[in-house]
Design an enzyme around this catalytic site. Structure first.
Site, PDB file in Angstrom:
ATOM      1  N   ARG A 101       0.729  -1.145  -0.177  1.00 36.36           N
ATOM      2  CA  ARG A 101      -0.068  -0.125   0.110  1.00 36.36           C
ATOM      3  C   ARG A 101       0.941   1.329  -0.031  1.00 36.36           C
ATOM      4  O   ARG A 101       1.946   1.403   0.917  1.00 36.36           O
ATOM      5  CB  ARG A 101      -1.032  -0.163   1.157  1.00 36.36           C
ATOM      6  CG  ARG A 101      -2.157   0.940   1.244  1.00 36.36           C
ATOM      7  CD  ARG A 101      -3.106   0.654   2.274  1.00 36.36           C
ATOM      8  NE  ARG A 101      -3.535  -0.350   2.234  1.00 36.36           N
ATOM      9  CZ  ARG A 101      -4.723  -0.713   1.331  1.00 36.36           C
ATOM     10  NH1 ARG A 101      -5.183   0.311   0.654  1.00 36.36           N
ATOM     11  NH2 ARG A 101      -5.136  -1.983   1.395  1.00 36.36           N
ATOM     12  N   THR A 105      -1.067   7.684  -0.933  1.00 38.08           N
ATOM     13  CA  THR A 105      -2.023   7.611  -1.453  1.00 38.08           C
ATOM     14  C   THR A 105      -3.014   6.424  -0.876  1.00 38.08           C
ATOM     15  O   THR A 105      -4.440   6.407  -1.305  1.00 38.08           O
ATOM     16  CB  THR A 105      -2.173   7.329  -3.054  1.00 38.08           C
ATOM     17  OG1 THR A 105      -1.392   5.884  -3.202  1.00 38.08           O
ATOM     18  CG2 THR A 105      -1.125   8.223  -3.793  1.00 38.08           C
ATOM     19  N   ASP A 197      -3.000  -9.036  14.209  1.00 42.51           N
ATOM     20  CA  ASP A 197      -2.320  -8.975  12.965  1.00 42.51           C
ATOM     21  C   ASP A 197      -2.188 -10.547  12.658  1.00 42.51           C
ATOM     22  O   ASP A 197      -1.373 -11.163  13.253  1.00 42.51           O
ATOM     23  CB  ASP A 197      -1.017  -8.346  12.932  1.00 42.51           C
ATOM     24  CG  ASP A 197      -0.278  -8.022  11.370  1.00 42.51           C
ATOM     25  OD1 ASP A 197      -0.028  -9.288  10.998  1.00 42.51           O
ATOM     26  OD2 ASP A 197      -0.200  -7.014  10.983  1.00 42.51           O
ATOM     27  N   ASP A 200       1.475 -11.404  11.484  1.00 40.86           N
ATOM     28  CA  ASP A 200       2.378 -11.682  12.604  1.00 40.86           C
ATOM     29  C   ASP A 200       2.277 -12.801  13.428  1.00 40.86           C
ATOM     30  O   ASP A 200       3.247 -13.442  14.024  1.00 40.86           O
ATOM     31  CB  ASP A 200       2.518 -10.210  13.438  1.00 40.86           C
ATOM     32  CG  ASP A 200       3.100  -9.158  12.920  1.00 40.86           C
ATOM     33  OD1 ASP A 200       3.799  -9.164  11.832  1.00 40.86           O
ATOM     34  OD2 ASP A 200       2.731  -8.022  13.220  1.00 40.86           O
TER      35      ASP A 200
END
Length: 206
Positions: A101, A105, A197, A200
């Site tokens: 990502r 933006t 997460d 993780d």
């Protein structure tokens, strides 16, 4: 169409994964088992064809899968769903898609993609444990469609309503399968209550 697989075994194993004290080994083992249980339901409507075979006793007409299955994990967390499904469907081929990502933006960009040549004619299962904002799933599905994939199912462990809506809006032809639909996203974009997460916790990098 959204399908939430509210099965006692899936819910029990997901509960173990949600616990913050659950370590990597138990997290991965439960994920493998849930993935296999989900695959059973996700594949319920796979196309089949009739064939005639010889058993040790007599000939009979039966059915076999009419299309190949391609598993496409979204890197890296999506890898955690591959083994459990592959155990149930050992003939499945595996493609890969990696997205990052843009920090400014927030748009997803592809950094890696590798797919089997059969993908356009196969049933493609896009795998990602978490469906949060839906941005990665929407982008991955779009990239897969551009390479000719027609039959696509999105398989996730836990989803948020925001992510489900995003995928349904962008890709109304894609069926979504979840082990659980959670409440909402928090200000950091994490699913609540979620399980943290997933990448993780799968790979021990938390």
């Amino acid at each position: 169409m959204l399908t939430v697989l509210n099965h006692p075994l899936i819910t029990h194993k997901l509960t173990q994964m949600r616990k913050k004290e659950t370590g990597t080994k138990d997290f991965k083992q439960n994920l493998d088992e849930i993935a296999g249980l989900m695959a059973y339901e996700v594949c319920r409507d796979l196309p089949v064809r009739k064939i005639t075979i010889e058993t040790p006793v007599a000939s009979c007409t039966s059915t076999e899968l009419a299309k190949e299955i391609v598993l496409i994990p979204i890197l890296r967390a999506g890898l955690g769903l591959v083994n459990g499904i592959n155990d149930l469907i050992p003939t499945a081929k595996v493609g890969f898609i990696g997205l990052y990502r843009d920090e400014e933006t927030l748009e997803p960009h592809e950094y890696f993609a590798k797919f089997p040549s059969t993908m356009p004619d196969a049933v493609n299962l896009v795998l990602d444990p978490m469906l949060a904002t839906g941005g990665s799933a929407v982008a991955a599905i779009e990239m897969i469609k551009k390479r000719g994939a027609k039959s696509i199912k999105l398989v996730c462990l836990v989803g948020a309503p925001e992510g489900v809506k995003a995928v349904e809006t962008a890709h109304p032809d894609v069926d979504i399968y979840l082990a659980a639909l959670d409440d909402h996203l928090n200000e950091k974009g994490y699913i609540v209550p979620g399980l943290g997460d997933a990448g993780d916790r799968i790979f021990g990098t938390k």
